[in-house]
Each structure stands twice: as structure tokens, then as C-alpha cells.
Design a protein around this motif. Structure first.
Motif, PDB file in Angstrom:
ATOM      1  N   VAL A  74      70.664 -69.771  73.786  1.00  0.00           N
ATOM      2  CA  VAL A  74      69.304 -69.675  74.580  1.00  0.00           C
ATOM      3  C   VAL A  74      68.202 -68.621  74.041  1.00  0.00           C
ATOM      4  CG1 VAL A  74      68.267 -69.186  76.896  1.00  0.00           C
ATOM      5  CG2 VAL A  74      70.499 -70.721  76.623  1.00  0.00           C
ATOM      6  N   ARG A  75      68.737 -67.446  73.403  1.00  0.00           N
ATOM      7  CA  ARG A  75      67.967 -66.805  72.886  1.00  0.00           C
ATOM      8  C   ARG A  75      67.160 -67.023  71.699  1.00  0.00           C
ATOM      9  NH1 ARG A  75      67.354 -62.612  69.411  1.00  0.00           N
ATOM     10  NH2 ARG A  75      69.377 -63.007  68.343  1.00  0.00           N
ATOM     11  N   LEU A  76      67.922 -67.707  70.883  1.00  0.00           N
ATOM     12  CA  LEU A  76      67.359 -68.395  69.722  1.00  0.00           C
ATOM     13  C   LEU A  76      66.241 -69.235  69.803  1.00  0.00           C
ATOM     14  CD1 LEU A  76      70.673 -68.372  67.271  1.00  0.00           C
ATOM     15  CD2 LEU A  76      68.716 -66.718  67.078  1.00  0.00           C
ATOM     16  N   ARG A  77      66.888 -70.234  70.739  1.00  0.00           N
ATOM     17  CA  ARG A  77      65.758 -71.247  71.168  1.00  0.00           C
ATOM     18  C   ARG A  77      64.490 -70.640  71.648  1.00  0.00           C
ATOM     19  NH1 ARG A  77      68.783 -74.721  74.757  1.00  0.00           N
ATOM     20  NH2 ARG A  77      69.743 -75.347  72.726  1.00  0.00           N
ATOM     21  N   ILE A  80      62.293 -69.253  68.634  1.00  0.00           N
ATOM     22  CA  ILE A  80      61.962 -70.449  68.021  1.00  0.00           C
ATOM     23  C   ILE A  80      60.632 -70.997  68.543  1.00  0.00           C
ATOM     24  CG2 ILE A  80      62.135 -72.885  67.088  1.00  0.00           C
ATOM     25  CD1 ILE A  80      65.070 -71.875  66.512  1.00  0.00           C
ATOM     26  N   LYS A  81      60.724 -71.270  69.971  1.00  0.00           N
ATOM     27  CA  LYS A  81      59.653 -71.653  70.885  1.00  0.00           C
ATOM     28  C   LYS A  81      58.737 -70.801  70.808  1.00  0.00           C
ATOM     29  CE  LYS A  81      61.955 -74.392  74.228  1.00  0.00           C
ATOM     30  NZ  LYS A  81      62.297 -74.552  75.740  1.00  0.00           N
ATOM     31  N   HIS A  82      58.792 -69.455  70.782  1.00  0.00           N
ATOM     32  CA  HIS A  82      57.729 -68.654  70.620  1.00  0.00           C
ATOM     33  C   HIS A  82      57.024 -68.495  69.369  1.00  0.00           C
ATOM     34  CE1 HIS A  82      55.438 -64.831  71.573  1.00  0.00           C
ATOM     35  NE2 HIS A  82      56.016 -64.299  70.656  1.00  0.00           N
ATOM     36  N   ALA A  83      57.821 -68.784  68.350  1.00  0.00           N
ATOM     37  CA  ALA A  83      57.439 -68.618  66.869  1.00  0.00           C
ATOM     38  C   ALA A  83      56.523 -69.951  66.669  1.00  0.00           C
ATOM     39  CB  ALA A  83      58.234 -68.459  66.146  1.00  0.00           C
ATOM     40  N   VAL A  84      56.735 -70.917  67.280  1.00  0.00           N
ATOM     41  CA  VAL A  84      56.183 -72.262  66.994  1.00  0.00           C
ATOM     42  C   VAL A  84      54.774 -72.336  67.796  1.00  0.00           C
ATOM     43  CG1 VAL A  84      56.149 -74.619  67.677  1.00  0.00           C
ATOM     44  CG2 VAL A  84      58.148 -73.662  66.412  1.00  0.00           C
ATOM     45  N   ALA A  85      54.912 -71.627  69.013  1.00  0.00           N
ATOM     46  CA  ALA A  85      53.693 -71.632  69.851  1.00  0.00           C
ATOM     47  C   ALA A  85      52.718 -70.605  69.197  1.00  0.00           C
ATOM     48  CB  ALA A  85      54.043 -70.981  71.201  1.00  0.00           C
ATOM     49  N   ARG A  86      53.023 -69.640  68.828  1.00  0.00           N
ATOM     50  CA  ARG A  86      52.164 -68.769  68.102  1.00  0.00           C
ATOM     51  C   ARG A  86      51.683 -69.241  66.775  1.00  0.00           C
ATOM     52  NH1 ARG A  86      54.164 -63.157  66.275  1.00  0.00           N
ATOM     53  NH2 ARG A  86      52.081 -62.868  65.953  1.00  0.00           N
ATOM     54  N   PHE A  87      52.472 -70.180  65.987  1.00  0.00           N
ATOM     55  CA  PHE A  87      51.808 -70.916  64.925  1.00  0.00           C
ATOM     56  C   PHE A  87      50.956 -71.748  65.245  1.00  0.00           C
ATOM     57  CE2 PHE A  87      52.678 -73.973  61.530  1.00  0.00           C
ATOM     58  CZ  PHE A  87      52.311 -73.032  60.274  1.00  0.00           C
ATOM     59  N   THR A  88      51.299 -72.651  66.233  1.00  0.00           N
ATOM     60  CA  THR A  88      50.386 -73.884  66.338  1.00  0.00           C
ATOM     61  C   THR A  88      49.114 -73.451  67.433  1.00  0.00           C
ATOM     62  OG1 THR A  88      51.846 -74.459  68.570  1.00  0.00           O
ATOM     63  CG2 THR A  88      52.207 -75.706  66.554  1.00  0.00           C
ATOM     64  N   HIS A  89      49.086 -72.222  67.928  1.00  0.00           N
ATOM     65  CA  HIS A  89      48.014 -72.071  68.946  1.00  0.00           C
ATOM     66  C   HIS A  89      47.385 -70.844  68.397  1.00  0.00           C
ATOM     67  CE1 HIS A  89      49.144 -74.898  71.864  1.00  0.00           C
ATOM     68  NE2 HIS A  89      50.484 -74.350  71.936  1.00  0.00           N
ATOM     69  N   GLY A  90      47.818 -70.260  67.341  1.00  0.00           N
ATOM     70  CA  GLY A  90      47.320 -69.254  66.702  1.00  0.00           C
ATOM     71  C   GLY A  90      46.144 -69.406  65.634  1.00  0.00           C
ATOM     72  N   LYS A  91      45.740 -68.288  64.949  1.00  0.00           N
ATOM     73  CA  LYS A  91      44.704 -68.672  63.964  1.00  0.00           C
ATOM     74  C   LYS A  91      45.301 -69.337  62.597  1.00  0.00           C
ATOM     75  CE  LYS A  91      42.173 -64.423  65.416  1.00  0.00           C
ATOM     76  NZ  LYS A  91      41.686 -63.128  64.984  1.00  0.00           N
ATOM     77  N   LEU A  92      46.550 -69.426  62.714  1.00  0.00           N
ATOM     78  CA  LEU A  92      46.865 -69.845  61.543  1.00  0.00           C
ATOM     79  C   LEU A  92      46.804 -71.446  61.442  1.00  0.00           C
ATOM     80  CD1 LEU A  92      50.350 -67.815  60.682  1.00  0.00           C
ATOM     81  CD2 LEU A  92      48.056 -67.875  59.498  1.00  0.00           C
TER      82      LEU A  92
END
Length: 110
Positions: A74-77, A80-92
Motif C-alpha cells: 500500500v505504501r509503495l502504491r 508511485i501514485k504520488h510520483a506519477v501525479a507530480r510527473f503528469t501535473h507538474g512542469k515536466l
């Protein structure tokens, strides 16, 4: 009623006669055996309780291991969700889309 009289008479003869020491010794032996059997039963009960406690301990350890694995997944999931969200919604995200378009065009030109 007659049988009871005969038994009482026999017991009285045992207690009063020359058989008394042997009878007394036999009574002590029976009492000692009863104590010994009670002690053996107590030991068996203690061992059974110890066995159950050890089984429950093993089951608890297995459950805790399973629970730890679930919590870790659950923690790893969430990471990953947090990293993907930052990646898709961020400046990158815009830069990544530009790079994807560029690579798609490069592949199609080849």
C-alpha cells in the motif's frame, strides 16, 4: 443390607487385626498414586497450554508478516501514485509531451 454388614465387618477386621499394617500401607500407596496421577495430569495440562501458546505465537508471527507485506505494498502504491501525479501535473508534463511528439516524428521519418 447384609452385604454392607459383611463389608463393614471385613474392614473392621483389617483395621483392628494383624492385617492393619498392610492395609494402612496399601491406603498410603493408593493416596500416593492419586497424588502422582494428579501431578502428571497437571504437567500434561501445562504442556498443552504451552503448546497452544507456541502455536498462537507462530500464527501471530505469520499474520504480522503478512500484514507488514500488505502495508508495504500500500505504501509503495501511494508513492508511485504520488510520483506519477507530480510527473503528469507538474512542469515536466509539457516538456515530456514535447519529447514524446519529437520521438514519434523521428520514428515516422525513418
Amino acid at each position: 443390607h447384609r452385604c454392607r454388614q459383611l463389608i463393614n465387618h471385613a474392614v473392621a477386621r483389617f483395621a483392628a487385626g494383624s492385617i492393619s499394617p498392610a492395609f494402612h500401607s496399601w491406603v498410603l500407596f493408593v493416596k500416593d498414586m492419586d497424588r502422582h496421577e494428579a501431578e502428571e495430569k497437571r504437567k500434561e495440562q501445562l504442556l498443552a497450554r504451552f503448546k497452544q501458546r507456541m502455536l498462537h505465537t507462530a500464527e501471530l508471527k505469520a499474520f504480522q508478516g503478512w500484514l507488514h507485506g500488505v502495508q508495504e505494498r500500500v505504501r509503495l502504491r501511494q508513492l508511485i501514485k504520488h510520483a506519477v501525479a507530480r510527473f503528469t501535473h507538474g512542469k515536466l508534463a509539457p516538456a515530456m509531451r514535447t519529447w514524446c511528439v519529437f520521438t514519434d516524428r523521428s520514428k515516422s521519418e525513418e
